[in-house]
Design a protein around this motif. Structure first.
Motif, PDB file in Angstrom:
ATOM      1  N   ASN A 147      -7.841  21.236 -19.531  1.00  0.00           N
ATOM      2  CA  ASN A 147      -8.462  22.141 -18.560  1.00  0.00           C
ATOM      3  C   ASN A 147      -9.473  21.407 -17.691  1.00  0.00           C
ATOM      4  O   ASN A 147     -10.526  21.933 -17.342  1.00  0.00           O
ATOM      5  N   ARG A 148      -9.101  20.162 -17.333  1.00  0.00           N
ATOM      6  CA  ARG A 148      -9.871  19.358 -16.400  1.00  0.00           C
ATOM      7  C   ARG A 148      -8.977  18.964 -15.224  1.00  0.00           C
ATOM      8  O   ARG A 148      -7.751  18.951 -15.343  1.00  0.00           O
ATOM      9  N   PRO A 149      -9.567  18.617 -14.075  1.00  0.00           N
ATOM     10  CA  PRO A 149      -8.739  18.143 -12.956  1.00  0.00           C
ATOM     11  C   PRO A 149      -8.045  16.833 -13.316  1.00  0.00           C
ATOM     12  O   PRO A 149      -8.629  15.971 -13.977  1.00  0.00           O
ATOM     13  N   LEU A 150      -6.812  16.693 -12.893  1.00  0.00           N
ATOM     14  CA  LEU A 150      -6.067  15.444 -13.067  1.00  0.00           C
ATOM     15  C   LEU A 150      -5.223  15.248 -11.816  1.00  0.00           C
ATOM     16  O   LEU A 150      -4.220  15.930 -11.612  1.00  0.00           O
ATOM     17  N   ASN A 151      -5.661  14.336 -10.968  1.00  0.00           N
ATOM     18  CA  ASN A 151      -5.027  14.087  -9.673  1.00  0.00           C
ATOM     19  C   ASN A 151      -4.892  12.578  -9.521  1.00  0.00           C
ATOM     20  O   ASN A 151      -5.869  11.879  -9.263  1.00  0.00           O
ATOM     21  N   ILE A 152      -3.683  12.070  -9.697  1.00  0.00           N
ATOM     22  CA  ILE A 152      -3.435  10.638  -9.879  1.00  0.00           C
ATOM     23  C   ILE A 152      -2.944   9.999  -8.582  1.00  0.00           C
ATOM     24  O   ILE A 152      -2.080  10.547  -7.890  1.00  0.00           O
ATOM     25  N   TYR A 153      -3.483   8.824  -8.293  1.00  0.00           N
ATOM     26  CA  TYR A 153      -3.044   8.009  -7.159  1.00  0.00           C
ATOM     27  C   TYR A 153      -2.211   6.865  -7.720  1.00  0.00           C
ATOM     28  O   TYR A 153      -2.721   5.989  -8.412  1.00  0.00           O
ATOM     29  N   GLU A 154      -0.903   6.876  -7.442  1.00  0.00           N
ATOM     30  CA  GLU A 154       0.011   5.875  -7.992  1.00  0.00           C
ATOM     31  C   GLU A 154       0.039   4.646  -7.087  1.00  0.00           C
ATOM     32  O   GLU A 154       0.224   4.762  -5.874  1.00  0.00           O
ATOM     33  N   VAL A 155      -0.106   3.469  -7.708  1.00  0.00           N
ATOM     34  CA  VAL A 155      -0.286   2.230  -6.949  1.00  0.00           C
ATOM     35  C   VAL A 155       0.633   1.136  -7.476  1.00  0.00           C
ATOM     36  O   VAL A 155       0.740   0.932  -8.689  1.00  0.00           O
ATOM     37  N   HIS A 156       1.271   0.432  -6.551  1.00  0.00           N
ATOM     38  CA  HIS A 156       1.932  -0.835  -6.861  1.00  0.00           C
ATOM     39  C   HIS A 156       0.957  -1.930  -6.460  1.00  0.00           C
ATOM     40  O   HIS A 156       0.592  -2.062  -5.289  1.00  0.00           O
ATOM     41  N   MET A 157       0.533  -2.729  -7.446  1.00  0.00           N
ATOM     42  CA  MET A 157      -0.649  -3.560  -7.259  1.00  0.00           C
ATOM     43  C   MET A 157      -0.534  -4.543  -6.101  1.00  0.00           C
ATOM     44  O   MET A 157      -1.485  -4.737  -5.347  1.00  0.00           O
ATOM     45  N   SER A 158       0.616  -5.178  -5.915  1.00  0.00           N
ATOM     46  CA  SER A 158       0.693  -6.236  -4.904  1.00  0.00           C
ATOM     47  C   SER A 158       1.062  -5.729  -3.521  1.00  0.00           C
ATOM     48  O   SER A 158       1.053  -6.509  -2.562  1.00  0.00           O
ATOM     49  N   SER A 159       1.387  -4.444  -3.383  1.00  0.00           N
ATOM     50  CA  SER A 159       1.780  -3.956  -2.058  1.00  0.00           C
ATOM     51  C   SER A 159       0.885  -2.830  -1.548  1.00  0.00           C
ATOM     52  O   SER A 159       1.193  -2.223  -0.524  1.00  0.00           O
ATOM     53  N   TRP A 160      -0.204  -2.532  -2.255  1.00  0.00           N
ATOM     54  CA  TRP A 160      -1.147  -1.550  -1.705  1.00  0.00           C
ATOM     55  C   TRP A 160      -1.779  -2.117  -0.437  1.00  0.00           C
ATOM     56  O   TRP A 160      -1.820  -1.480   0.600  1.00  0.00           O
ATOM     57  N   LYS A 161      -2.244  -3.333  -0.546  1.00  0.00           N
ATOM     58  CA  LYS A 161      -2.830  -4.003   0.612  1.00  0.00           C
ATOM     59  C   LYS A 161      -2.627  -5.501   0.440  1.00  0.00           C
ATOM     60  O   LYS A 161      -2.706  -6.022  -0.673  1.00  0.00           O
ATOM     61  N   GLN A 162      -2.342  -6.189   1.542  1.00  0.00           N
ATOM     62  CA  GLN A 162      -2.168  -7.637   1.506  1.00  0.00           C
ATOM     63  C   GLN A 162      -3.022  -8.283   2.589  1.00  0.00           C
ATOM     64  O   GLN A 162      -3.447  -7.623   3.542  1.00  0.00           O
ATOM     65  N   HIS A 163      -3.253  -9.589   2.426  1.00  0.00           N
ATOM     66  CA  HIS A 163      -3.974 -10.340   3.446  1.00  0.00           C
ATOM     67  C   HIS A 163      -3.109 -10.475   4.700  1.00  0.00           C
ATOM     68  O   HIS A 163      -1.890 -10.277   4.659  1.00  0.00           O
ATOM     69  N   LYS A 183     -12.222   6.570  -4.873  1.00  0.00           N
ATOM     70  CA  LYS A 183     -13.380   7.456  -5.053  1.00  0.00           C
ATOM     71  C   LYS A 183     -13.621   8.291  -3.799  1.00  0.00           C
ATOM     72  O   LYS A 183     -13.834   9.514  -3.878  1.00  0.00           O
ATOM     73  N   LYS A 184     -13.584   7.655  -2.642  1.00  0.00           N
ATOM     74  CA  LYS A 184     -13.792   8.375  -1.388  1.00  0.00           C
ATOM     75  C   LYS A 184     -12.720   9.432  -1.171  1.00  0.00           C
ATOM     76  O   LYS A 184     -13.003  10.532  -0.684  1.00  0.00           O
ATOM     77  N   MET A 185     -11.483   9.121  -1.564  1.00  0.00           N
ATOM     78  CA  MET A 185     -10.375  10.054  -1.359  1.00  0.00           C
ATOM     79  C   MET A 185     -10.384  11.206  -2.360  1.00  0.00           C
ATOM     80  O   MET A 185      -9.685  12.197  -2.164  1.00  0.00           O
ATOM     81  N   GLY A 186     -11.119  11.075  -3.448  1.00  0.00           N
ATOM     82  CA  GLY A 186     -11.262  12.192  -4.372  1.00  0.00           C
ATOM     83  C   GLY A 186     -10.223  12.278  -5.467  1.00  0.00           C
ATOM     84  O   GLY A 186     -10.121  13.314  -6.138  1.00  0.00           O
ATOM     85  N   TYR A 187      -9.447  11.217  -5.686  1.00  0.00           N
ATOM     86  CA  TYR A 187      -8.520  11.216  -6.816  1.00  0.00           C
ATOM     87  C   TYR A 187      -9.310  11.038  -8.117  1.00  0.00           C
ATOM     88  O   TYR A 187     -10.399  10.469  -8.124  1.00  0.00           O
ATOM     89  N   THR A 188      -8.728  11.486  -9.212  1.00  0.00           N
ATOM     90  CA  THR A 188      -9.408  11.333 -10.499  1.00  0.00           C
ATOM     91  C   THR A 188      -8.958  10.090 -11.253  1.00  0.00           C
ATOM     92  O   THR A 188      -9.703   9.567 -12.079  1.00  0.00           O
ATOM     93  N   HIS A 189      -7.731   9.628 -11.004  1.00  0.00           N
ATOM     94  CA  HIS A 189      -7.177   8.497 -11.746  1.00  0.00           C
ATOM     95  C   HIS A 189      -6.341   7.610 -10.822  1.00  0.00           C
ATOM     96  O   HIS A 189      -5.764   8.089  -9.834  1.00  0.00           O
ATOM     97  N   ILE A 190      -6.262   6.344 -11.188  1.00  0.00           N
ATOM     98  CA  ILE A 190      -5.312   5.398 -10.602  1.00  0.00           C
ATOM     99  C   ILE A 190      -4.223   5.160 -11.639  1.00  0.00           C
ATOM    100  O   ILE A 190      -4.516   4.945 -12.815  1.00  0.00           O
TER     101      ILE A 190
END
Length: 639
Positions: A147-163, A183-190
């Motif tokens: 009974n807590r919020p659970l809002n997950i942001y799913e990430v592929h580590m090497s393609s979220w952002k690159q140089h 944190k800024k986007m308001g997700y609870t988990h990665i």
């Protein structure tokens, strides 16, 4: 140095560890197996029951095949102590297999591997981490997870952002960018897609070779520990995808390790995973159970992960899940009894140690009681991805809106079963690759209507009972499919419509967290009441979400077609005044409405089985949410 000088005598603890390993009950096997440092060298221990001989080769002996390992009685385990290795040295095991063939194999318990294309194991010990996330870990134990919020942001580590030059961000760099963003986007988990060692980028990490090593392409164990610690300090949980069902079949890995079916099934029909080109773990073998359950606990305990999303559970449950020939069980059915027993044992062991852990099943069939306790005949997970809801919802939204009324059951059917399990509603990576189009590109119509569709589908998902998961890139409406070899198209945010959608997602995530009705009673009938799910012609759906307190409720009005609906009558539970708190067509959310509808007062008339009703306007292709402002006849006590 002679072999005799490098041997060491078994301690009582070692003997017990080997015995439990072979019994399938050594759930900390990584503490004694593999490469372990002691006061005057390193101990090397490997399970290869049918090998004729095993040699330790590496940088420290110039890869000379002279250091033969000692077989420990009938345990199937070989061991050797050597004072020459130092941290960072590369090594392998030379296995003289049952038929005399020689194979050079990685250490199944190695904590680190060479950067590809090299593949040797690397000498190192566990980090001596002094954790600073005590408050998070204490709260995790104290707070009720369902009974807590659970809002997950799913990430592929090497393609979220690159140089700019296409090189990957290190875990340390991700810590500085990804955590503040989440944190800024308001997700609870990665939730990270698999992080263990794997040779092929195109597998996205789901075809692992080194189950105990952080992939060398990503970084080190210490960096990952620091990432999780920093996330916890910002009140963000971290979950990882974990793949205990199958493994990469490259020759240097686990495949036919001692020349016989060792980690894989002896029956080729069960061993070969034709769909993915991998090998399936023999989930009925005691030693494999020790290896895999230890591995789950390794990631949970050494990295303070908050949970594991277990991949391809169906592949472990069914003997005929794969393409190609299959062998029925002893009763002539397609149930993999060993797989069921393993899953139940795994969850039982994990929850005995860590009852506050999230164990999530990616299971795509109607197998019953996936999230029910083992003692009730369930598999023992506490969450399951709702793949049926995901597929039906996406299929519905990809349709021409004029045809949706003929397929309205795709939207309403989920309410018939949504409380059978503890569900997570995912829009995951699998839905935005291989020609399936991105979430934004799936939406029908011109560019404005595509974004209106995105706002509608995401708002509907957030209001629907169940926890939430969104794959990276969807939060700002990336047009291109996900490409694992590239970073996200962050330059899309130069377009005001994408920038507005990013702001919309942030506000939606905050709206979700702020309203207890959307997560406090997520998995019980009492938390949701359908008002009208039969209006196929107008393609509208009305329902109420409820929290524990009688006044904590929201009225959700969904319009799934680009036609404005005026003078809509909606039944409400109490007399009084209601206000609009969410409207996907507000200009502040990316739409065209510049002001809300104002206070909606009830009239005394029977609508949707309620004594009172309000009249509202539904914008084209929208979700509108109302909450009580001043109501009468409701108790103030907790429900």
């Amino acid at each position: 140095m002679s072999n005799d000088e490098k041997k060491w005598s078994d301690s009582k603890d070692d003997v017990t560890s080997y015995y439990l390993f072979n019994q399938g009950t050594n759930y900390d096997s990584y503490m004694t197996m593999g490469c372990k440092k002691d006061d005057d060298g390193y101990n090397f221990t490997v399970w290869a029951p049918n090998a004729k001989e095993v040699y330790l080769v590496g940088d420290f002996n110039k890869w000379a095949e002279l250091d033969r390992m000692e077989k420990v009685e009938q345990t199937g385990i070989f061991k050797l102590k050597d004072s020459r290795p130092k941290k960072g040295d590369c090594y392998k095991y030379k296995i003289v297999q049952e038929d005399g063939t020689v194979a050079y194999k990685i250490d199944p318990y190695a904590y680190e591997f060479e950067v590809r294309p090299n593949d040797a194991s690397i000498v190192r010990d566990l980090p001596d981490k002094k954790w600073k996330d005590g408050l998070w870990m204490a709260n995790r134990k104290r707070l009720e997870r369902y009974n807590r919020p659970l809002n997950i942001y799913e990430v592929h580590m090497s393609s979220w952002k690159q140089h700019d030059d296409g090189t990957w961000f290190t875990i340390g760099e991700l810590k500085e960018d990804l955590i503040p963003y989440v944190k800024k986007m308001g997700y609870t988990h990665i939730e990270f897609m698999p992080l263990m060692e794997h040779p092929l980028d195109a597998s996205w990490g789901y075809q692992a070779t080194g189950f105990y090593g952080v992939s060398s392409k990503y970084g080190t164990m210490e960096e990952l520990q620091d990432f999780v610690e920093s996330a916890h300090q910002e009140n963000i949980g971290v979950i990882m995808d974990w793949v205990p069902g199958h493994f990469n079949r490259n020759d240097y890995g686990l495949a036919y390790y001692d020349g016989t079916p060792q980690f894989e099934y002896s029956d080729p029909n069960q061993a070969n995973n034709n769909r993915w080109g991998t090998l399936n773990f023999d989930l009925g073998k005691n030693q494999v159970r020790s290896y895999l359950i230890s591995n789950a606990l390794f990631w949970l305990e050494q990295f303070h992960l908050d949970g594991l999303r277990v991949d391809a559970v169906s592949n472990m449950l069914y003997l005929d899940y794969d393409i190609g020939p299959w062998t029925p069980n002893d009763e002539g059915t397609n149930v993999n009894k060993a797989g069921v027993e393993f899953i139940q044992l795994m969850n039982k062991v994990i929850f005995e140690r860590h009852p506050d852990t999230l164990m999530m099943a990616e299971e795509s069939t109607a197998w019953p009681k996936v999230t029910h306790p083992v003692h009730e005949g369930g598999l023992g997970f506490n969450y399951k991805w709702n793949m049926g809801w995901m597929n039906d919802t996406l299929r519905f939204f990809e349709m021409d809106p004029l045809l949706r009324k003929n397929h309205f059951n795709l939207i309403t059917f989920s309410f018939m079963y949504t409380f059978n399990e503890n569900y997570i509603l995912p829009f995951s990576h699998d839905e935005v690759v291989h020609g399936k189009k991105s979430m934004m590109h799936k939406m029908h119509g011109d560019r404005y209507n595509q974004f209106a569709g995105l706002r509608t589908i995401e708002s509907y998902r957030m209001m629907h009972p169940g926890k939430k998961l969104q794959f990276m890139g969807a939060e700002f409406g990336q047009f291109l499919e996900w490409r694992f070899q590239e970073g996200l198209a962050w330059d899309n945010l130069d377009d005001s419509m994408n920038a507005n959608h990013l702001a919309f997602t942030r506000k939606l995530n905050e709206f979700y967290k702020q309203h207890r009705a959307l997560w406090e009673v997520d998995h019980q009938f009492e938390g949701t009441e359908i008002l009208d799910a039969d209006n196929e012609e107008e393609t509208t759906l009305f329902f109420i979400r409820k929290g524990k307190k009688p006044r904590d409720f929201l009225i959700v009005l969904c319009n799934f077609v680009p036609v404005e609906r005026k003078n809509i009558k909606v039944g409400v539970p109490y007399k009084g005044q209601y206000e609009e708190v969410w409207n996907t067509e507000w200009s502040s959310l990316g739409g065209t409405w510049t002001k809300p509808q104002g206070i909606l007062k009830t009239t005394e008339e029977v609508v949707h089985g309620k004594t009172y009703a309000i009249e509202a306007l539904l914008p084209a292709l929208s979700v509108v949410v109302l909450r009580p402002k001043r109501i009468y006849g409701v108790a103030n006590k907790k429900g």
